[in-house]
Design a protein around this motif. Structure first.
Motif, mmCIF file in Angstrom:
data_model
loop_
_atom_site.group_PDB
_atom_site.id
_atom_site.type_symbol
_atom_site.label_atom_id
_atom_site.label_comp_id
_atom_site.label_asym_id
_atom_site.label_seq_id
_atom_site.Cartn_x
_atom_site.Cartn_y
_atom_site.Cartn_z
ATOM 1 N N PRO A 27 0.894 -1.142 0.207
ATOM 2 C CA PRO A 27 0.011 -0.215 -0.153
ATOM 3 C C PRO A 27 0.892 1.249 -0.192
ATOM 4 O O PRO A 27 0.441 2.214 -0.859
ATOM 5 N N SER A 28 2.138 1.344 0.703
ATOM 6 C CA SER A 28 2.895 2.499 0.686
ATOM 7 C C SER A 28 3.471 2.793 -0.482
ATOM 8 O O SER A 28 3.208 4.146 -0.971
ATOM 9 N N GLY A 29 4.195 1.896 -1.224
ATOM 10 C CA GLY A 29 4.682 1.957 -2.600
ATOM 11 C C GLY A 29 3.695 2.456 -3.350
ATOM 12 O O GLY A 29 3.870 3.268 -4.482
ATOM 13 N N ILE A 46 10.363 -1.115 -7.473
ATOM 14 C CA ILE A 46 10.897 -2.711 -7.240
ATOM 15 C C ILE A 46 10.372 -3.206 -6.190
ATOM 16 O O ILE A 46 10.150 -2.707 -5.144
ATOM 17 N N GLU A 47 9.766 -4.569 -6.560
ATOM 18 C CA GLU A 47 9.057 -5.468 -5.547
ATOM 19 C C GLU A 47 9.734 -6.819 -5.719
ATOM 20 O O GLU A 47 10.021 -7.272 -6.590
ATOM 21 N N ARG A 48 9.923 -7.477 -4.344
ATOM 22 C CA ARG A 48 10.548 -8.630 -4.329
ATOM 23 C C ARG A 48 9.589 -9.831 -4.888
ATOM 24 O O ARG A 48 10.299 -10.815 -5.322
ATOM 25 N N ALA A 53 1.240 -5.781 -3.061
ATOM 26 C CA ALA A 53 0.687 -6.059 -1.795
ATOM 27 C C ALA A 53 0.910 -7.464 -1.301
ATOM 28 O O ALA A 53 -0.130 -8.358 -1.061
ATOM 29 N N SER A 54 2.262 -7.852 -1.221
ATOM 30 C CA SER A 54 2.520 -9.460 -1.222
ATOM 31 C C SER A 54 2.182 -9.634 0.377
ATOM 32 O O SER A 54 1.796 -10.792 0.769
ATOM 33 N N LEU A 55 2.274 -8.624 1.290
ATOM 34 C CA LEU A 55 1.887 -8.938 2.550
ATOM 35 C C LEU A 55 0.441 -9.379 2.769
ATOM 36 O O LEU A 55 0.028 -10.470 3.329
ATOM 37 N N TRP A 56 -0.477 -8.643 2.019
ATOM 38 C CA TRP A 56 -1.890 -9.174 1.965
ATOM 39 C C TRP A 56 -2.276 -10.404 1.118
ATOM 40 O O TRP A 56 -3.049 -11.030 1.546
ATOM 41 N N GLN A 57 -1.575 -10.439 0.147
ATOM 42 C CA GLN A 57 -1.802 -11.698 -0.855
ATOM 43 C C GLN A 57 -1.188 -12.948 -0.498
ATOM 44 O O GLN A 57 -1.767 -13.819 -0.582
ATOM 45 N N GLU A 154 6.578 -1.950 7.748
ATOM 46 C CA GLU A 154 6.856 -2.310 9.228
ATOM 47 C C GLU A 154 6.710 -3.716 9.336
ATOM 48 O O GLU A 154 7.411 -4.236 10.488
ATOM 49 N N ASN A 155 6.064 -4.536 8.578
ATOM 50 C CA ASN A 155 5.971 -6.125 8.879
ATOM 51 C C ASN A 155 6.747 -6.768 7.834
ATOM 52 O O ASN A 155 6.145 -7.857 7.427
ATOM 53 N N ALA A 156 7.866 -6.358 7.298
ATOM 54 C CA ALA A 156 8.641 -7.031 6.216
ATOM 55 C C ALA A 156 9.047 -8.693 6.584
ATOM 56 O O ALA A 156 8.812 -9.321 5.567
ATOM 57 N N GLY A 378 -0.566 2.210 10.575
ATOM 58 C CA GLY A 378 -1.353 1.364 9.808
ATOM 59 C C GLY A 378 -1.585 2.174 8.422
ATOM 60 O O GLY A 378 -0.727 2.924 8.056
ATOM 61 N N LEU A 379 -2.699 1.972 7.738
ATOM 62 C CA LEU A 379 -3.002 2.610 6.481
ATOM 63 C C LEU A 379 -3.064 3.984 6.640
ATOM 64 O O LEU A 379 -3.071 4.824 5.631
ATOM 65 N N THR A 380 -3.506 4.448 7.741
ATOM 66 C CA THR A 380 -3.837 6.095 7.930
ATOM 67 C C THR A 380 -2.537 6.631 7.575
ATOM 68 O O THR A 380 -2.346 7.883 7.014
#
Ligand SMILES: Cc1cc2nc3c(=O)[nH]c(=O)nc-3n(C[C@H](O)[C@H](O)[C@H](O)COP(=O)(O)OP(=O)(O)OC[C@H]3O[C@@H](n4cnc5c(N)ncnc54)[C@H](O)[C@@H]3O)c2cc1C
Ligand SMILES: NC(=O)c1ccc[n+]([C@@H]2O[C@H](COP(=O)([O-])OP(=O)(O)OC[C@H]3O[C@@H](n4cnc5c(N)ncnc54)[C@H](OP(=O)(O)O)[C@@H]3O)[C@@H](O)[C@H]2O)c1
Length: 418
Positions: A27-29, A46-48, A53-57, A154-156, A378-380
């Motif tokens: 979401p940030s990027g 750039i995304e690994r 949104a790999s955290l969510w997916q 924050e949750n990498a 968070g998202l805010t």
């Protein structure tokens, strides 16, 4: 988007990027990208992983829903669909993010993991090295840019604590990031280590699937109802904070929580000395928003236990001496930032991978460095950062463009007078 593409002597690809490089397509990027797109500024994301949104997916459980009302979770420039419920599901949130990327034509470079990023003082540029995670031979690329946006989250990475005997435990041990559903745990005794939002929700999911969860609560935690008299607790706290001092809002929240949830201490869940908002503001510890776990604790479907001393073959010993036979362990022990592993910088970011300065000041460093999504809000916080960063980059970009125009005009004048 790209300027030059060359190969250096080691066969690495070198790419000059016109505009900022954004690391991370969560979401940030995505939010920073969308705001830059609106400003007409080119960028590279750039995304690994192989998706946004790999955290969510990839790293969240099936039953997950946003735990704040949708108005606090939408990204800049695109509201959620009116048809979405107040608390969108993870699937709905992913659909929203996918349409967001499409609307703003964000096409990340997938399967590229940033290994290092260093500011080259001599040339005044960032050198960002990535390793491609596809193909049998990893290929290295160096991106060179004047601005770098860190949006790796924050949750990498999942935190796996060192607990005596855990390595020798005979059953399955997973981190909450790999937990999907309680389906396969039916009838099993599962130890859930941790009582943050993840631990509470995984325990509830296990109970819903007729497993036998025991949840480890080693210290104290604030549990608040997600809603108070039909209104989101978060929303209510935001409104109250406009008029009342923080300590008073905390007191009111705790009285209301007590009226709705009762005394949580009765069930082994002690409250911290500091109030929920003060604790969040000063120490970044998020209160748990209860969505039904407490009810299942009260009914005995979820067993609350104290901290762990050590694991044995198929059991765990607790600090009160109790020994529990268990089949599996879910480590809901939190997450950490991975910034210290790849960003060679120590002014903006501290050793813990978070900006040294607290919100709202930790978003900008020196030499065109930005931190997006590290506000512990968070998202805010994600949206607030994205708008500030894009505006700042926009100002720098326009100033450089004007300087170039002025140079060309002077040059033309010189030629015509010559
Ligand atoms: C289970 C769970 C539920 C949550 N629920 C909520 C909620 O309801 N509401 C809320 O506001 N917040 C919630 N959060 C917090 C959540 O972290 C944020 O909402 C949001 O995902 C933050 O977005 P981000 O882009 O900053 O980070 P992330 O979503 O983590 O995205 C970072 C991206 O960077 C990529 N990346 C990392 N390192 C590298 C690297 N070295 N190279 C290239 N790419 C890299 C990752 O693959 C990832 O795609 C939740 C967190 C968790 C763990
Ligand atoms: N629905 C949602 O929106 C949702 C769902 C899940 C998560 N989230 C968000 O995701 C973020 C991460 O949440 P999280 O719950 O995964 O992590 P967290 O809030 O960091 O909680 C980690 C938990 O693990 C415990 N712990 C750590 N090491 C331990 C050990 N060795 N032994 C026993 N307990 C240990 C901690 O206890 P101590 O407190 O004693 O350290 C804490 O209870 C938060 O921002 C959260 O709000 C949101």
């Amino acid at each position: 988007m790209f300027g030059l593409l060359e190969q250096d002597f080691a066969g690495r690809r070198c790419i000059w990027v016109n505009g900022p490089v954004i690391v991370g397509a969560g979401p940030s990027g995505l939010a920073v990208s969308a705001c830059l797109r609106e400003e007409g500024i080119p960028f590279v994301v750039i995304e690994r992983a192989e998706c946004i949104a790999s955290l969510w997916q990839k790293r969240t459980y099936d039953r997950l829903k946003l735990h704040l009302p949708k108005k606090f979770c939408q990204l800049p420039k695109l509201p959620f669909s009116e048809e979405y419920p107040e608390y969108p599901t993870k699937k709905q949130f992913i659909t929203y993010l996918e349409s967001y990327a499409k609307k703003f034509n964000i096409k990340p470079k997938f399967n590229e993991s940033v290994q290092s990023a260093k500011y080259d003082r001599t040339c005044g540029v960032w050198r960002v090295k990535t390793v491609s995670t596809t193909g049998s031979i990893p290929s290295v690329t160096e991106y060179i840019c004047q601005m770098l946006v860190v949006a790796t989250g924050e949750n990498a990475e999942g935190v796996v604590p060192e607990i005596e005997g855990l390595q020798e435990f005979s059953g399955e041990v997973i981190h909450a990031k790999d937990y999907k559903s309680g389906e396969k745990y039916t009838g099993k005794k599962v130890l859930v280590v941790g009582c943050g939002n993840s631990g509470m929700e995984v325990s509830l999911d296990l109970a819903n699937h007729n497993a036998k969860p025991s949840m480890v609560v080693r210290s104290s935690v604030h549990v608040l109802p997600r809603e108070i008299f039909g209104k989101s607790t978060f929303d209510l706290a935001m409104i109250l904070m406009k008029w009342l001092p923080l300590w008073l809002v905390d007191k009111l929240l705790l009285i209301l929580a007590w009226l709705i949830l009762g005394n949580t201490q009765k069930y082994g869940i002690r409250r911290p000395k500091l109030g929920p908002l003060e604790l969040k503001n000063n120490h970044g510890k998020t209160p748990v928003l209860d969505i039904g776990t407490l009810k299942r604790i009260r009914s005995g479907d979820i067993n609350v236990v104290t901290g762990i001393t050590r694991f044995h073959g198929s059991s765990v010993q607790l600090i009160n001496g109790e020994i529990l036979e268990i089949d599996s362990v879910v480590l809901a022990t939190g997450y950490c930032s991975n910034v210290p592993y790849w960003l060679q910088e120590n002014e903006l970011f501290g050793k813990n991978g978070f900006p040294k300065q607290q919100f709202p000041n930790g978003w900008k460093g020196k030499g065109g460095l930005y931190a997006s999504g590290f506000t512990r809000r968070g998202l805010t916080g994600v949206s607030a950062d994205a708008m500030k960063i894009a505006q700042d980059i926009g100002n720098v970009w326009k100033e450089e463009l004007n300087q170039k125009k002025r140079k060309v005009a002077t040059h033309r004048r010189c030629i015509s007078t010559y």
